[in-house]
Scaffold this active site. Sequence first.
Site, mmCIF file in Angstrom:
data_model
loop_
_atom_site.group_PDB
_atom_site.id
_atom_site.type_symbol
_atom_site.label_atom_id
_atom_site.label_comp_id
_atom_site.label_asym_id
_atom_site.label_seq_id
_atom_site.Cartn_x
_atom_site.Cartn_y
_atom_site.Cartn_z
ATOM 1 N N LYS A 60 15.143 19.550 -22.998
ATOM 2 C CA LYS A 60 14.256 21.034 -22.821
ATOM 3 C C LYS A 60 15.129 21.955 -22.454
ATOM 4 C CE LYS A 60 10.128 18.150 -21.493
ATOM 5 N NZ LYS A 60 10.659 16.952 -21.066
ATOM 6 N N ILE A 64 19.547 31.718 -22.090
ATOM 7 C CA ILE A 64 19.898 32.862 -22.734
ATOM 8 C C ILE A 64 20.238 32.051 -23.849
ATOM 9 C CG2 ILE A 64 20.294 34.331 -20.742
ATOM 10 C CD1 ILE A 64 23.259 33.754 -21.453
#
Length: 279
Positions: A60, A64
């Site tokens: 998961k 950025i």
Amino acid sequence: MKLCVALDLSTKEECLQLAKELKNLDIWLKVGLRAYLRDGFKFIEELKKVDDFKIFLDLKFHDIPNTMADACEEVSKLGVDMINIHASAGKIAIQEVMTRLSKFSKRPLVLAVSALTSFDEENFFSIYRQKIEEAVINFSKISYENGLDGMVCSVFESKKIKEHTSSNFLTLTPGIRPFGETNDDQKRVANLAMARENLSDYIVVGRPIYKNENPRAVCEKILNKIHRKNISENDIEQNYEVIQQKEWDMCNHFEEWIKTRPDKEHALKEFYAKCGIKY
């Protein structure tokens, strides 16, 4: 529909033993954050040596854009077959991930996480200020339009995601309790009939399998139900919760109702129709 078994056990040895017990079955294995941090990338190699399992690496990623792309590139080198990222990272992050992975001759499937199945409506709204369904549809559209292969979602959102994207847009649904087991820490759980009705492509099952004394037998039972086109009379009791979920109030108990029917065959057709299953 494919079965993905979650390797969420306490030790690597337990995970490998479970994998050995499940050899030669048509299944995927899910390796989560705990196992990956504990056992490292070599654990993937060890699982592949046990059998040629398809591996879903469930980490998961959410960061950025460049960092997410770097991470996805590195884990793709391991030969895993599916990875996931958070849709809430945004379309720029999704685009960068897919651009980076385009250089692989055989890249893994990349799915987006929409709303974790541990969320209920109240907790989700406190963070996102949206209802779960609204957010999931929005995340799904963004993911589909920017090249992802599918979504990780609850069973209850699977069909709606496909309606708003494409029938070929994959859905992987955790929180499956195939035989009515307890929810544990999941809030939005479902059974096999619900997963089939809502067009799930992959179902994730963990505790109901690895906590059982005979994990292989449980997997075989699940696979048998997945591959069966129609359900039999023996499935009526196990699918009773589907009737309840559909608010089918013909009687207090389906068993009592069907006894009142002069034509049992016709009654079964009605039952299949209510469950969304072709007779």
